[in-house]
Design a protein around this motif. Structure first.
Motif, PDB file in Angstrom:
ATOM      1  N   ARG A 269      25.880 -23.287 -47.430  1.00 21.40           N
ATOM      2  CA  ARG A 269      26.295 -23.572 -48.801  1.00 21.40           C
ATOM      3  C   ARG A 269      27.593 -22.854 -49.170  1.00 21.40           C
ATOM      4  O   ARG A 269      28.316 -23.289 -50.065  1.00 21.40           O
ATOM      5  N   GLY A 270      27.887 -21.750 -48.486  1.00 20.70           N
ATOM      6  CA  GLY A 270      29.097 -21.000 -48.779  1.00 20.70           C
ATOM      7  C   GLY A 270      30.377 -21.770 -48.500  1.00 20.70           C
ATOM      8  O   GLY A 270      31.458 -21.378 -48.966  1.00 20.70           O
ATOM      9  N   LEU A 271      30.266 -22.885 -47.752  1.00 24.09           N
ATOM     10  CA  LEU A 271      31.446 -23.711 -47.492  1.00 24.09           C
ATOM     11  C   LEU A 271      31.872 -24.493 -48.740  1.00 24.09           C
ATOM     12  O   LEU A 271      32.993 -24.994 -48.800  1.00 24.09           O
ATOM     13  N   LEU A 272      30.968 -24.592 -49.697  1.00 22.25           N
ATOM     14  CA  LEU A 272      31.284 -25.304 -50.943  1.00 22.25           C
ATOM     15  C   LEU A 272      31.860 -24.301 -51.932  1.00 22.25           C
ATOM     16  O   LEU A 272      31.160 -23.439 -52.463  1.00 22.25           O
ATOM     17  N   LYS A 273      33.134 -24.383 -52.184  1.00 24.10           N
ATOM     18  CA  LYS A 273      33.843 -23.406 -53.022  1.00 24.10           C
ATOM     19  C   LYS A 273      33.861 -23.884 -54.472  1.00 24.10           C
ATOM     20  O   LYS A 273      34.866 -24.390 -54.980  1.00 24.10           O
ATOM     21  N   PHE A 274      32.725 -23.729 -55.145  1.00 20.70           N
ATOM     22  CA  PHE A 274      32.627 -24.154 -56.539  1.00 20.70           C
ATOM     23  C   PHE A 274      33.491 -23.274 -57.424  1.00 20.70           C
ATOM     24  O   PHE A 274      33.524 -22.053 -57.278  1.00 20.70           O
ATOM     25  N   GLY A 275      34.191 -23.919 -58.349  1.00 24.35           N
ATOM     26  CA  GLY A 275      35.051 -23.199 -59.276  1.00 24.35           C
ATOM     27  C   GLY A 275      36.465 -22.993 -58.786  1.00 24.35           C
ATOM     28  O   GLY A 275      37.298 -22.457 -59.522  1.00 24.35           O
ATOM     29  N   ALA A 276      36.760 -23.441 -57.568  1.00 28.89           N
ATOM     30  CA  ALA A 276      38.116 -23.268 -57.033  1.00 28.89           C
ATOM     31  C   ALA A 276      39.101 -24.242 -57.677  1.00 28.89           C
ATOM     32  O   ALA A 276      40.310 -24.001 -57.654  1.00 28.89           O
ATOM     33  N   LEU A 277      38.592 -25.319 -58.237  1.00 32.84           N
ATOM     34  CA  LEU A 277      39.446 -26.316 -58.880  1.00 32.84           C
ATOM     35  C   LEU A 277      39.020 -26.484 -60.333  1.00 32.84           C
ATOM     36  O   LEU A 277      37.839 -26.320 -60.676  1.00 32.84           O
ATOM     37  N   PRO A 278      39.941 -26.867 -61.221  1.00 28.58           N
ATOM     38  CA  PRO A 278      39.567 -27.154 -62.605  1.00 28.58           C
ATOM     39  C   PRO A 278      38.919 -28.526 -62.709  1.00 28.58           C
ATOM     40  O   PRO A 278      39.063 -29.371 -61.829  1.00 28.58           O
ATOM     41  N   MET A 279      38.200 -28.730 -63.793  1.00 28.94           N
ATOM     42  CA  MET A 279      37.686 -30.072 -64.093  1.00 28.94           C
ATOM     43  C   MET A 279      38.866 -31.002 -64.372  1.00 28.94           C
ATOM     44  O   MET A 279      39.881 -30.572 -64.924  1.00 28.94           O
ATOM     45  N   ARG A 280      38.738 -32.263 -63.989  1.00 27.39           N
ATOM     46  CA  ARG A 280      39.780 -33.223 -64.303  1.00 27.39           C
ATOM     47  C   ARG A 280      39.854 -33.425 -65.811  1.00 27.39           C
ATOM     48  O   ARG A 280      38.816 -33.493 -66.485  1.00 27.39           O
ATOM     49  N   PRO A 281      41.065 -33.531 -66.363  1.00 23.78           N
ATOM     50  CA  PRO A 281      41.197 -33.735 -67.816  1.00 23.78           C
ATOM     51  C   PRO A 281      40.466 -34.987 -68.275  1.00 23.78           C
ATOM     52  O   PRO A 281      40.591 -36.059 -67.666  1.00 23.78           O
ATOM     53  N   GLY A 282      39.682 -34.861 -69.329  1.00 28.80           N
ATOM     54  CA  GLY A 282      38.983 -36.005 -69.895  1.00 28.80           C
ATOM     55  C   GLY A 282      37.726 -36.415 -69.160  1.00 28.80           C
ATOM     56  O   GLY A 282      37.079 -37.403 -69.538  1.00 28.80           O
ATOM     57  N   GLU A 283      37.336 -35.678 -68.108  1.00 30.11           N
ATOM     58  CA  GLU A 283      36.134 -36.058 -67.365  1.00 30.11           C
ATOM     59  C   GLU A 283      34.894 -35.790 -68.222  1.00 30.11           C
ATOM     60  O   GLU A 283      34.676 -34.664 -68.675  1.00 30.11           O
ATOM     61  N   PRO A 284      34.049 -36.813 -68.455  1.00 30.65           N
ATOM     62  CA  PRO A 284      32.882 -36.599 -69.320  1.00 30.65           C
ATOM     63  C   PRO A 284      31.843 -35.707 -68.639  1.00 30.65           C
ATOM     64  O   PRO A 284      31.646 -35.788 -67.422  1.00 30.65           O
ATOM     65  N   PRO A 285      31.165 -34.862 -69.416  1.00 34.02           N
ATOM     66  CA  PRO A 285      30.157 -33.986 -68.814  1.00 34.02           C
ATOM     67  C   PRO A 285      28.907 -34.724 -68.362  1.00 34.02           C
ATOM     68  O   PRO A 285      28.177 -34.248 -67.488  1.00 34.02           O
TER      69      PRO A 285
END
Length: 315
Positions: A269-285
């Motif tokens: 699971r450590g290969l998945l770097k969550f939080g390394a990129l921002p959310m795309r602008p306007g992407e619905p939650p």
């Protein structure tokens, strides 16, 4: 008594990910399937040709451009289908805000005007492929009777196509079901999509930069989606026109999906770097459909997510 010939079905858009699987699913359900494609076979890229090869294992490939009225009417007359699956699409740059939605209607909606009278003549029923993007942004599970306010040009084009099918279904008394499809995954999907990219990275032991993964989406294995379409084909005598969400009904965090994928692959699971990129602008939650109508009226329900990943994506 002589054996009765199988019912015929036409599946349009067979060079697409979903279309190729629909062709094989309806053949497995006992239909004699004609799977249509627009271009010459030798003009397709490797992926689209692989999809057509997949469909051709149990369906007949037929070249037809729906925008050609005379050729399309000739196809209907030659096939005399019991079922027409209107899955043809126009998806060039479909994620962009300047998507050519009017051009899309020339491929998807306008041909319905000459298709419906011809399909009435041969007693066919119709399934039209829609999209979750018809609803627009929402803070709750989308229900089929929600007001649609698409916030993308692609969603607008699909809403217009569905409305045209609704009017023509009633005008010509042709039973029709509109399938609003959420996020299917499986083999033969576009390798540039997130899930295929991550599968490739994990198999190579490479890390992947990601957003925090808190967005919740409605993911559906391709086999579940195909089973839902087959169930729709058996619903045509209940009412003339109806809309169904083709959805799991379970809003799953993207992070949860990717961690489940990791676990199914036995990857770190450590290969998945969550939080390394921002959310795309306007992407619905949130984007998820209420699946209770399909469950109650069709008797259909999606498999658990882990099983769908193992069977549709990794096997």
């Amino acid at each position: 008594m002589p054996e009765q010939a199988p019912k015929r079905a036409v599946v349009t858009g067979a060079s697409s990910f979903v279309g190729a699987h629909l062709a094989t699913a309806f053949a497995a359900a006992g239909y004699d399937v004609a799977a249509t494609h627009t271009g010459a076979l030798d003009g397709y890229d490797e992926l689209r040709r692989a999809r057509l090869d997949h469909a051709s294992r149990c369906a007949r490939l037929v070249r037809n451009d729906l925008r050609d009225r005379e050729a399309t009417l000739a196809l209907v007359e030659a096939e005399r289908p019991a079922l027409w699956i209107h899955h043809v699409g126009y998806t060039t740059d479909y994620t962009r805000p300047d998507f050519d939605w009017l051009g899309a209607l020339e491929t998807t909606a306008r041909p319905l005007a000459w298709l419906y009278p011809a399909l009435k003549d041969c007693g066919a029923a119709v399934i039209v492929t829609g999209t979750d993007q018809e609803y627009g942004a929402s803070d709750h599970l989308n229900r089929e009777d929600d007001i649609c306010r698409p916030n993308t040009p692609y969603g607008l084009s699909k809403l217009a196509e569905g409305l045209a099918a609704r009017q023509l279904s009633r005008l010509h008394e042709v039973p029709t079901r509109l399938a609003r499809v959420y996020l299917p995954f499986g083999r033969l999907d576009n390798p540039r999509k997130l899930l295929p990219q991550i599968v490739q990275a994990l198999r190579a032991g490479e890390s992947m930069d990601l957003s925090a993964g808190e967005q919740r989406r409605d993911f559906l294995g391709i086999a579940d989606l195909c089973a839902a379409y087959v169930a729709l084909a058996g619903d045509m005598n209940r009412t003339l026109f109806d809309v169904f969400n083709m959805s799991s009904g379970e809003p799953t965090r993207l992070r949860t999906l990717l961690e489940t994928l990791c676990d199914e692959m036995g990857a770190d699971r450590g290969l998945l770097k969550f939080g390394a990129l921002p959310m795309r602008p306007g992407e619905p939650p949130l984007s998820c459909g209420d699946a209770s109508k399909a469950r109650d009226l069709l008797g259909w329900q999606a498999r658990p997510l882990g099983r769908a990943i193992a069977e549709d994506l990794l096997s």
